[in-house]
Scaffold this active site. Structure first.
Site, PDB file in Angstrom:
ATOM      1  N   TRP A 341     -39.590 -35.881  87.638  1.00 20.33           N
ATOM      2  CA  TRP A 341     -37.993 -35.791  87.854  1.00 20.33           C
ATOM      3  C   TRP A 341     -37.325 -37.268  87.595  1.00 20.33           C
ATOM      4  CZ3 TRP A 341     -41.832 -34.234  91.939  1.00 20.33           C
ATOM      5  CH2 TRP A 341     -41.743 -33.074  91.733  1.00 20.33           C
ATOM      6  N   GLU A 471     -54.051 -36.824 103.718  1.00 24.40           N
ATOM      7  CA  GLU A 471     -55.196 -35.595 103.133  1.00 24.40           C
ATOM      8  C   GLU A 471     -54.424 -35.976 101.538  1.00 24.40           C
ATOM      9  OE1 GLU A 471     -52.989 -32.201 102.047  1.00 24.40           O
ATOM     10  OE2 GLU A 471     -51.916 -34.140 103.125  1.00 24.40           O
ATOM     11  N   GLU A 474     -51.605 -36.137 100.563  1.00 23.85           N
ATOM     12  CA  GLU A 474     -50.801 -37.336 100.661  1.00 23.85           C
ATOM     13  C   GLU A 474     -49.342 -37.012 102.263  1.00 23.85           C
ATOM     14  OE1 GLU A 474     -51.026 -40.205  97.112  1.00 23.85           O
ATOM     15  OE2 GLU A 474     -50.159 -38.919  96.776  1.00 23.85           O
TER      16      GLU A 474
END
Length: 738
Positions: A341, A471, A474
């Site tokens: 983006w 994890e 993130e």
């Protein structure tokens, strides 16, 4: 009319400019969409420059490292000099092709929506120099006479906020530089300079400040031609450079955008490329890619060879992974040559985007290179992890401390030495530590020096696991099935390396920990009281208490939910990494919930009318576009939804293959998700067509995502092999099928 002679001040007259441009520092800038439809670089190290293309025009260009963007965009402006002005990006339809599918060369044909003209642009980098070359054919389709301008928007040395530029009358070049942005240590501060030249020369030129009257595009838009020519913009800011190229009814010429440490060397680089000519660069560029693909030890797999789209997605993916490797720091490969983006992200200063090195992504890329038959690159990647990203002493990250034996969230391609805390990110992700160990085992890095580091990392995992500060997505801390799978596999592979180094005591200790964690994993993360299906499944992550039935809640962007109500498919890592057999009943019991959970926005699994299948990451995922207006993700925005991730189709395919079931459906789904440049995106649109997005096609996130490319390559080769190629055999042997 074909214009192919070298230009310069003598070949085409250039009007005298009028001095300093007003309007400094100009308006703000942004990067561009993450959906790249073309990218490329020469295979050799003599050309440390990478180009990208999006929305039909050239976007970020990287130099001298793959993590340093220098260009916002470069495109053409077309006018009749009296009644209209059109931007190439917005006023044309874009058709993308690869003249040679065994080389990362792209041709983009941009045809005016009103039928007036056509621009055909072919992109390569000069294999001998840091130059991007664009061969352009301009055609008047309606017999009209048109003016053509190159509009160049530099954002040098990682941002557009401090650029300066000028006209080099001696060489007929628009030059720009930025000496204020400091590269990541230990690389010393340097100046990045660019030089734009044309084989047809320039009729008019101007350098001004974006969004002000001195901006060449603003001038052309107002007057239908370039009326004010400014020789220089010396104050520093967001500059634009504009140059008119002489064209007739049918004209062909080459633009050369050269880079260097100063404007003189950038100019000589671009001039040398123009002198050698586009055909020579194109031929050498293609030859380099042919040699690379021809040197792979594994051919294109049968699973893709018979289908044009699958084959092109595969070959392009292999080349893209090779192209993502840096040329100053071999083995370092960024997650993507894009800013997700990016068209809504500040471009005045450096933005990480995905051009940083994540250990997890590098592991995925390296295992794909092994599968594709490029063991040397996979070994370079493993070597780089241990030589450049391994943390041997307590090191600050962004708000955290990384302990000895850990790896950062990400780093520049130069690694952790001298990097600022912001360049390492927050927070540690123990699966990334684990993957570095597994990759060392897969590539045979078991020398005593490397083992000393592996021992520190394995002990770090043993001491600090199984809970992870974050994890694989993130975002969350606790006990994650996917992270614990990686930790167990790392401890077992580390044990094998330990024995090779005469350290059976450490090996036995790590194996005992791995066995204990494996035995306790269901009690930690397999719920019997979940919301979905029969209420029995692995949940995404549990807090440190390790009780998946306690109803504890966890906060997400749109609210708080019970941990045992949040599902994802991370538990499939247990099978892929050899920790659990494919027939494991708890894994099998968790699949229906992963396929059917619905969080009020969309089901986890979506099937398209042609039979393709895709998954969301997890219920209540918000990492995606706004569902209100389709604008790019921003953590401050409400109502953003995570979209479908094609790589999850590939992970499911590896699981099905491990069960000796067909996996072609999942391979085909990934191929069908590829964009027009044959790149597999990070995310694809999950709703009916809206906001310019098509269902099951790329959003504005990141394409290509190197992890997705790696997953496709691995699955394609694994189908031919009849089993997942990246399952560590030493782990699988310890935990065999029942």
């Amino acid at each position: 009319m074909a214009l192919s002679l070298l230009g310069g001040p003598s070949s085409v007259a250039s009007e005298q400019g009028s001095g300093d441009a007003p309007g400094a520092p100009g308006g703000g800038s942004s990067w561009t969409t993450g959906n790249k439809i073309a990218l490329g670089t020469a295979t050799g190290s003599a050309s440390p420059v990478w180009f990208t293309v999006a929305n039909g025009v050239m976007t970020e260009v990287f130099y001298p490292r793959v993590d340093v963007p220098n260009v916002q965009d470069m495109q053409y402006v077309v006018s009749d000099g009296a009644t209209f002005v059109e931007l190439e990006r917005d006023a044309t339809t874009h058709a993308v092709s690869m003249p040679d599918e065994r080389a990362l060369e792209y041709t983009v044909v941009n045809t005016a929506k009103n039928g007036r003209y056509r621009l055909t642009n072919s992109y390569v980098t000069d294999p001998a120099r840091a130059t991007v070359e664009v061969r352009t054919r301009f055609q008047s389709l309606d017999g009209g006479s048109y003016q053509l301008y190159a509009l160049y928007n530099p954002s040098l040395a990682g941002g557009g906020g401090h650029d300066t530029g000028s006209w080099d009358a001696t060489n007929g070049a628009l030059v720009a530089s930025d000496s204020q942005t400091v590269f990541a240590a230990p690389v010393p501060p340097v100046t990045v300079a660019s030089s734009l030249q044309s084989s047809a020369g320039f009729v008019r030129h101007s350098t001004g400040y974006s969004g002000t009257p001195s901006d060449g595009y603003q001038d052309i838009a107002a007057h239908k031609q370039l009326t004010h020519q400014y020789d220089r913009a010396d104050v520093g800011g967001n500059i634009t450079q504009t140059a008119q190229i002489p064209v007739g009814a049918d004209s062909t010429f080459t633009l050369a955008l050269g880079f260097g440490p100063d404007t003189g060397r950038a100019t000589s680089t671009a001039r040398a490329s123009l002198t050698a000519g586009f055909p020579a660069a194109e031929s050498a560029y293609r030859s380099g890619w042919h040699a690379y693909l021809g040197g792979l030890s594994r051919p294109v797999p049968a699973s893709v060879a018979g289908d044009t789209v699958r084959r092109r997605v595969y070959t392009t993916g292999v080349m893209a992974l090779h192209a993502h490797e840096d040329k100053t720091y071999p083995g370092a490969a960024v997650a993507s040559l894009s800013v997700p983006w990016g068209d809504s992200k500040d471009g005045d200063s450096f933005s990480d985007g995905y051009h940083r090195v994540w250990g997890r992504d590098l592991y995925q890329q390296a295992t794909a290179m092994l599968a594709a038959g490029d063991r040397p690159q996979a070994t370079r990647m493993a070597r780089w992890l241990w030589d450049h990203q391994y943390i041997g002493a307590r090191t600050p990250g962004s708000g955290v401390w990384y302990g000895p034996g850990s790896f950062p969230r990400y780093s520049p391609v130069s690694g952790v030495v001298g990097a600022t805390p912001a360049e390492l990110g927050c927070c540690e992700q123990l699966d990334q530590d684990a993957f570095a160990v597994i990759l060392a085992w897969m590539t045979g890095l078991n020398d005593p020096t490397t083992y000393a580091k592996i021992k520190t990392t394995a002990t770090h995992l043993q001491t600090n696991g199984p809970d992870t500060p974050a994890e694989r997505w993130e975002e969350q801390a606790g006990k994650s099935p996917s992270t614990i799978a990686a930790e167990i596999a790392a401890l077992i592979t580390a044990a094998d390396i330990a024995r090779a180094n005469g350290d059976p005591t450490s090996a036995a200790s790590w194996e005992r920990t791995a066995d204990a964690w494996r035995g306790r994993l269901p009690g930690w993360t397999f719920t019997h009281t979940g919301h979905w299906g029969d209420h029995r499944y692995y949940d995404r992550i549990e807090d440190s208490s390790g009780n998946p039935n306690d109803g504890d809640t966890r906060g997400f962007k749109e609210g708080s939910y019970a941990e045992h109500d949040i599902v994802d498919a991370g538990f499939l890592e247990l099978v892929r990494l050899g920790v659990a057999p494919p027939s494991d009943p708890l894994v099998s019991a968790s699949l229906p919930e992963t396929d059917t959970a619905f969080d009020g926005h969309a089901p986890m699994r979506i099937s398209t009318p042609n039979g393709d299948v895709y998954w969301h990451r997890y219920v209540h995922d918000s990492y995606g576009e706004s569902n209100t207006d389709g604008s790019g993700w921003d953590d401050r925005k409400p109502n953003t939804w995570g979209r479908l991730w094609p790589l999850l189709s590939g992970e499911r395919g590896e699981y099905e293959l491990a069960n000796h079931r067909p996996a072609t459906l999942y391979l085909q789904s990934m191929a069908d998700a590829a964009n027009v440049g044959y790149f597999i995106p990070e995310q694809i649109w999950d709703q009916p067509n809206a906001f310019g997005f098509q269902k099951a096609k790329a959003t504005g996130s990141a394409a290509p995502l190197a992890w997705a490319e790696a997953q496709y390559i691995r699955l394609a080769q694994s189908i031919d092999a009849g089993h997942p190629l990246d399952t560590p055999t030493i782990v699988q042997a310890r935990y065999p099928r029942p």
